[in-house]
Design a protein around this motif. Sequence first.
Motif, short mmCIF file in Angstrom:
data_model
loop_
_atom_site.label_atom_id
_atom_site.label_comp_id
_atom_site.label_asym_id
_atom_site.label_seq_id
_atom_site.Cartn_x
_atom_site.Cartn_y
_atom_site.Cartn_z
N ALA A 147 0.84 -1.21 0.00
CA ALA A 147 0.00 0.00 0.00
C ALA A 147 0.87 1.26 0.00
N TYR A 199 4.54 0.12 -5.17
CA TYR A 199 3.56 0.79 -4.33
C TYR A 199 2.34 1.24 -5.14
N SER A 232 -2.38 1.91 -4.66
CA SER A 232 -3.56 1.68 -3.83
C SER A 232 -3.76 0.18 -3.72
N SER A 233 -4.28 -0.27 -2.59
CA SER A 233 -4.43 -1.71 -2.36
C SER A 233 -5.32 -2.37 -3.41
N GLN A 274 -4.19 -5.32 -5.89
CA GLN A 274 -4.99 -6.55 -5.94
C GLN A 274 -5.26 -6.94 -7.39
N PHE A 313 2.31 -9.50 -0.72
CA PHE A 313 1.33 -8.42 -0.81
C PHE A 313 1.08 -7.87 0.59
N SER A 343 -1.41 -5.14 2.19
CA SER A 343 -2.57 -4.32 1.90
C SER A 343 -2.86 -3.36 3.04
N ALA A 344 -3.58 -2.28 2.71
CA ALA A 344 -4.02 -1.34 3.75
C ALA A 344 -5.43 -1.68 4.21
N GLN A 402 -9.16 -6.43 0.36
CA GLN A 402 -8.35 -6.81 -0.79
C GLN A 402 -7.61 -8.13 -0.55
N ASP A 441 -4.86 7.52 -4.44
CA ASP A 441 -4.32 6.87 -3.24
C ASP A 441 -4.11 7.93 -2.17
N TYR A 468 -3.36 -3.59 8.41
CA TYR A 468 -2.53 -3.89 7.24
C TYR A 468 -2.12 -5.36 7.27
N GLU A 517 -0.51 -8.86 5.67
CA GLU A 517 0.50 -9.25 4.69
C GLU A 517 0.31 -10.73 4.37
#
Length: 267
Positions: free
Chosen positions: A48, A74, A76-77, A81, A93, A95-96, A100, A184, A229, A231
């Motif tokens: 993210a 980097y 947006s999640s 995705q 991966f 994600s924020a 996702q 983002d 977040y 992973e």
Amino acid sequence: MKKLKVRGLGLMTAVIISIGGLVGCSGSDAPEDTAKKSEPVEITVSAAASLTEALNEIETLYEEESGNEVSMNYGSSGALQKQIEEGAPTDLFISAGKKQMDALREAGLVKSDSIKDLLGNKLVLIVSEEYADKIKTVEDLLNTDGKIAIGEVETVPVGQYSQESLENLNVWGSIQDKIVFAKDVKAVISYVESGEAVAGIAYKSDAVGMKSGKVAEEIDPSTHKEIVYPEGIVESTEHEEAVKGYMEFLDKEESTDIFKKYGFEVK
């Protein structure tokens, strides 16, 4: 004399055998040690956008310690995705948002047993320099004619959290015509720093590095889902052991100290 000669010969033979044994052991150990040392690899991490500064700093430390290289991607999640769904080469991966990660897990694209929560974050209301004295709370957004920046609600987790919070604060319906949607969270910050938007909603971690403008308030976390977040290792990785090593490095104190410096909450 014969007796002494025989004893001397026996001793010499024992010494030769011992030396031969040591040489043999040394020779047989060398290939084993060499085999244990894995060749340096390059791993690709899709993360993210809000993690950019922290992970860039950690990347340097990890590469120095491991000898491996990290290629950071980097965005947006939601965009990350989609890239993984379309087959983009990715090993890990981050994600924020859980949405996702869950989608990729359900599609069999991320190893379920590798998924764990890495960090947490908070939402903050940020305002431009010009409006620092005029906008101090989310409710003040109702009284401004300027633009308000938030992330895209379809693909950007910070946008989804922002919408949820604004709805629960009974503000969303009255300000929709003022909203500028950003690709983002970095773009949200940019809108406010440049003055194109008078205010915006971003992660606390991103507000730490703002060059202009200020944080007006920290938004009540009970107004939105917990910001997590996760992973997870991508199913198609060819470097699973190296990726696991990188994930372990993210949990080390030197890494968690960096995350905290940038305003993240370590899980």
